[in-house]
Design an enzyme around this catalytic site. Structure first.
Site, PDB file in Angstrom:
ATOM      1  N   THR A  13      -7.519   8.097  -9.288  1.00  0.00           N
ATOM      2  CA  THR A  13      -8.386   7.190 -10.241  1.00  0.00           C
ATOM      3  C   THR A  13      -9.733   7.319  -9.857  1.00  0.00           C
ATOM      4  OG1 THR A  13      -6.620   5.787 -11.250  1.00  0.00           O
ATOM      5  CG2 THR A  13      -8.813   5.239 -11.306  1.00  0.00           C
ATOM      6  N   SER A  54      -1.552  11.307  -8.117  1.00  0.00           N
ATOM      7  CA  SER A  54      -0.769  11.168  -6.872  1.00  0.00           C
ATOM      8  C   SER A  54       0.516  10.735  -7.122  1.00  0.00           C
ATOM      9  CB  SER A  54      -1.140   9.985  -5.775  1.00  0.00           C
ATOM     10  OG  SER A  54      -0.953   8.621  -6.409  1.00  0.00           O
ATOM     11  N   THR A  85      -3.877   5.583  -6.196  1.00  0.00           N
ATOM     12  CA  THR A  85      -3.030   4.560  -5.515  1.00  0.00           C
ATOM     13  C   THR A  85      -1.624   4.311  -5.664  1.00  0.00           C
ATOM     14  OG1 THR A  85      -3.554   3.284  -7.634  1.00  0.00           O
ATOM     15  CG2 THR A  85      -5.092   3.021  -5.867  1.00  0.00           C
ATOM     16  N   ASP A  86      -1.095   5.253  -6.728  1.00  0.00           N
ATOM     17  CA  ASP A  86       0.386   5.006  -7.050  1.00  0.00           C
ATOM     18  C   ASP A  86       1.133   5.282  -6.075  1.00  0.00           C
ATOM     19  OD1 ASP A  86      -0.543   4.296  -9.670  1.00  0.00           O
ATOM     20  OD2 ASP A  86      -0.100   6.273 -10.576  1.00  0.00           O
TER      21      ASP A  86
HETATM   22  N1  ASP Z   1      -2.637   7.558 -11.430  1.00  0.00           N
HETATM   23  C1  ASP Z   1      -3.488   7.097 -10.302  1.00  0.00           C
HETATM   24  C2  ASP Z   1      -2.817   8.131  -9.269  1.00  0.00           C
HETATM   25  O1  ASP Z   1      -3.389   9.262  -9.092  1.00  0.00           O
HETATM   26  C3  ASP Z   1      -3.605   5.701 -10.172  1.00  0.00           C
HETATM   27  C4  ASP Z   1      -4.655   5.377  -9.030  1.00  0.00           C
HETATM   28  O2  ASP Z   1      -5.210   6.278  -8.433  1.00  0.00           O
HETATM   29  O3  ASP Z   1      -4.814   4.368  -9.043  1.00  0.00           O
HETATM   30  O4  ASP Z   1      -2.348   7.440  -8.261  1.00  0.00           O
END
Ligand code: ASP
Length: 320
Positions: A13, A54, A85-86
């Site tokens: 993100t 991710s 973050t995932d």
């Molecule tokens: N979908 C995103 C990721 O790549 C979520 C994030 O980065 O917060 O994990």
């Protein structure tokens, strides 16, 4: 004094923009220009490693991030990894296993993309770079920085699906924080994790979370995996309908059990009933100690990639 920070970008993100079809990755964001304005004393070298959400990362992708981080750590004062973050917690844990350096390696990301109101990416990235340039951060292992808090990477977990304060080291707390551009550490990790090497491949290791009404037939579906991680109630307990089947599985593949409670660690000398942890250990299952199922799975993937035997795997978990 000018510090040189290697910024490894991997997507997530923090690198996304909104569109009418939802947030997605596009052109690389101007991280270097933003950091140049915010931290004029820090020289930033940007190196794109991956550009993905991710949740699509493979173990090989995570190993590539670790390789890039180890290399960057030997050249610069600090390393920052931007990450979705995932599954950031799995990468931070893997980085602690796969790198060895006193140079700070700091992982960060964003819960809101740059097009959203109060986007948190710039603030998190600035804080991560401040931590990565700090002498106090040296030798503390991989760190996860979010919302001005500094967490020990192996403990930090994503605990919320969308709010900006998503990361926590519960039941512990952050090691310190960033305040007015300076770092303050109050705690230091008692230990470093053993150094492992990634050997390649794509081990198939499901996690099965177990509760009441555990059907042994579910386990029968999992016999073609390279290893199995069970997230078990309490200190590591399962229905008495399953131990014989689990024993047969453990004779063929590593079967590791973790506590699903999120606190403490697996037991080994408390419950002797069929399906209690004493019984499971006697049948060849391996307790994960304080690692939760997600971290046990990452450790197993790395161990198996390098050809670890059952005894090597047992020694790893016993040594935690
Ligand atoms: N979908 C995103 C990721 O790549 C979520 C994030 O980065 O917060 O994990």
């Amino acid at each position: 004094m000018t510090h040189r920070i290697h910024l490894l970008t991997t997507g997530g993100t923090i690198a996304m923009q909104a569109s009418d079809k939802g947030a997605n990755l596009g052109a690389p964001p101007p991280f270097a220009a933003m950091l140049g304005r915010a931290l004029p004393d820090v020289e930033i070298v940007v190196r794109p490693v991956l550009s993905k959400p991710s949740s699509g990362f493979s173990f090989a992708d995570i190993a590539a991030i670790a390789r890039a981080a180890q290399e960057a750590a030997s050249q610069d004062d600090g390393v920052v990894v931007t990450h979705g973050t995932d599954v950031l917690e799995e990468t931070a844990f893997a980085l602690e296993l796969l790198t060895r350096t006193d140079t700070p390696i700091v992982v960060t990301g964003a819960m809101r993309n740059a097009s959203q109101p109060s986007a948190d990416g710039d603030a998190n990235l600035i804080a991560a770079c401040i931590v990565a340039s700090a002498a106090e951060a040296r030798g503390k292992g991989v760190l996860t920085v979010f919302d001005d808090e500094i967490h020990w990477g192996p403990l930090a977990k994503k605990r919320h699906a969308f709010r900006t304060h998503a990361f926590s080291s519960e039941p512990f707390g952050p090691l310190g924080w960033v305040r007015e551009g300076k770092v303050r550490f109050l705690l230091t990790p008692e230990r470093r994790l053993p150094k492992l090497a990634w050997g390649g491949g794509a081990p198939v290791i499901p996690i099965l979370e177990v509760g009441p009404a555990m059907e042994p037939a579910v386990l029968e579906q999992l016999t073609r995996c390279d290893a199995l991680v069970l997230a078990l109630p309490g200190g590591g307990h399962i229905s008495d309908a399953t131990p014989a089947l689990l024993e047969a599985m453990a004779a063929k593949i590593p079967v590791v059990f973790a506590s699903r409670t999120g606190g403490g660690e697996t037991l080994s000398h408390s419950y002797g009933y069929p399906g209690g942890e004493i019984d499971l250990i006697a049948r060849g299952l391996i307790p994960s100690a304080w690692l939760d199922a997600r971290r046990a799975r990452v450790a197993l993937a790395i161990l198996l990639s390098a050809g670890a035997s059952r005894d090597d795997i047992l020694a790893f978990f016993r040594g935690l």
